[in-house]
Design an enzyme around this catalytic site. Sequence first.
Site, short mmCIF file in Angstrom:
data_model
loop_
_atom_site.label_atom_id
_atom_site.label_comp_id
_atom_site.label_asym_id
_atom_site.label_seq_id
_atom_site.Cartn_x
_atom_site.Cartn_y
_atom_site.Cartn_z
N CYS A 29 0.85 -1.18 0.00
CA CYS A 29 0.00 0.00 0.00
C CYS A 29 0.89 1.24 0.00
O CYS A 29 2.12 1.14 0.10
CB CYS A 29 -0.90 0.00 1.23
SG CYS A 29 0.02 0.08 2.79
N HIS A 58 5.82 -5.21 8.59
CA HIS A 58 5.85 -6.61 9.01
C HIS A 58 6.02 -7.53 7.80
O HIS A 58 5.07 -8.14 7.31
CB HIS A 58 4.56 -6.95 9.77
CG HIS A 58 4.53 -6.39 11.16
ND1 HIS A 58 3.37 -6.16 11.86
CD2 HIS A 58 5.54 -6.01 11.99
CE1 HIS A 58 3.66 -5.68 13.05
NE2 HIS A 58 4.96 -5.57 13.14
N HIS A 141 -0.41 -5.02 19.54
CA HIS A 141 0.04 -4.67 18.19
C HIS A 141 0.75 -3.32 18.25
O HIS A 141 0.32 -2.40 18.97
CB HIS A 141 -1.15 -4.60 17.23
CG HIS A 141 -0.76 -4.45 15.80
ND1 HIS A 141 -0.46 -3.23 15.23
CD2 HIS A 141 -0.60 -5.37 14.81
CE1 HIS A 141 -0.14 -3.40 13.95
NE2 HIS A 141 -0.21 -4.69 13.68
N GLU A 143 0.80 -0.77 16.35
CA GLU A 143 -0.04 0.39 16.06
C GLU A 143 -0.89 0.77 17.26
O GLU A 143 -1.09 1.95 17.56
CB GLU A 143 -0.94 0.11 14.85
CG GLU A 143 -1.81 1.30 14.49
CD GLU A 143 -2.78 1.03 13.36
OE1 GLU A 143 -3.84 1.71 13.31
OE2 GLU A 143 -2.50 0.14 12.52
N THR A 182 -6.12 0.70 12.17
CA THR A 182 -6.34 0.85 10.72
C THR A 182 -6.38 -0.48 9.96
O THR A 182 -6.76 -0.51 8.79
CB THR A 182 -5.25 1.73 10.08
OG1 THR A 182 -3.99 1.07 10.20
CG2 THR A 182 -5.21 3.09 10.73
N CYS A 212 -8.01 1.60 7.13
CA CYS A 212 -7.43 2.27 5.97
C CYS A 212 -7.95 1.70 4.67
O CYS A 212 -8.44 0.56 4.60
CB CYS A 212 -5.90 2.20 6.03
SG CYS A 212 -5.19 0.65 5.48
N SER A 240 1.55 -9.80 10.88
CA SER A 240 0.91 -8.76 10.07
C SER A 240 -0.60 -8.82 10.27
O SER A 240 -1.25 -9.76 9.84
CB SER A 240 1.26 -8.96 8.59
OG SER A 240 0.41 -8.17 7.77
N ASN A 242 -3.08 -7.02 8.97
CA ASN A 242 -3.93 -6.97 7.79
C ASN A 242 -3.87 -8.29 7.01
O ASN A 242 -4.87 -8.70 6.40
CB ASN A 242 -3.56 -5.77 6.91
CG ASN A 242 -2.32 -5.98 6.09
OD1 ASN A 242 -2.37 -6.50 4.97
ND2 ASN A 242 -1.18 -5.58 6.63
#
Length: 327
Positions: A29, A58, A141, A143, A182, A212, A240, A242
């Site tokens: 991304c 990651h 995490h 974030e 996100t 996101c 990771s 996502n």
Amino acid sequence: MPETLTPAGTPAAPLPPLSLLIAAPRGFCAGVDRAIRIVELAILKYGAPVYVRHEIVHNRYVVDGLKAKGAIFVEELDDVPDGVPVVFSAHGVPKAVPHKAEERGLEYVDATCPLVSKVHRQAERLVEQGRHILFIGHRGHPEVIGTLGQVPDGVMTLIETAADAEAIAPTDPANLAFLTQTTLSVDDTAGMIEVLKRRFPTIEAPRGEDICYATSNRQAAVKAIAMACDAMLVIGAPNSSNSLRLVEVAERQGVKARLIERAADVDFDWLSGVTTLGITAGASAPEVLVRELVDRLATRFAITERETETVRENMVFKLPRNLDAAA
């Protein structure tokens, strides 16, 4: 159908057919592209080594590639020697980290994804308004740690599940707001938000969507192909968020799915009986790993490829000003 030759030169059995449905968007991304570029430019500007606090993104392949160029990855700022530059990862860091770097006189570059930074700024504004924040995310995490670290202790409560949303008992239920990590499951998060809005009708929602665009787009792309697949492989790291969500999305569509880091991780026994295989990659996985997987599959199957694109991405984020000259 292609056939191979045995060592004796006689034809071997033809390779079984395998149809590949490749999701798009997939892979890098804009935030990941930017973070990797920041490390590369920092090495050009300052010379090696450049220290990076936590994995920049990651993905082991990406991290190893940057190590080869002169990056040194550490978990804490205390591991960074005096007098060398340091880069903060795309996941964001608590406010205390750059403050400590400034106290030590370290020059730093912040590679936090701008969409994560947007959540940080929203958290600050909400706290200034006197609201208590219910933050939807995964405990531990990076974030989440970074976002919780933007505001004083006690003004933000982590919500991980719908059960948490049902059980939370804030002291001032009329003065709440919510924000989200996100990289969450779009469907899971919607369910938790529904609970919060039902229980606390005056809760303030974020300005726009916190999950996101890349996370949402990659999950939608998996949904678009999953029902046509017998199985799905997701390329990404086990840490990771996502990428793990993409596996969950596929499984919820009734398709068996696995996360792999590299093509060498493919279990061909697991693919027994599969005639249509879906492939996607998390937002930290480069396209080279997708092609590596396709090439490995081609050693065992007569493959055909078809890409299904659900949306075209054209997002680009600006680099930090202090790296403009290096760029």
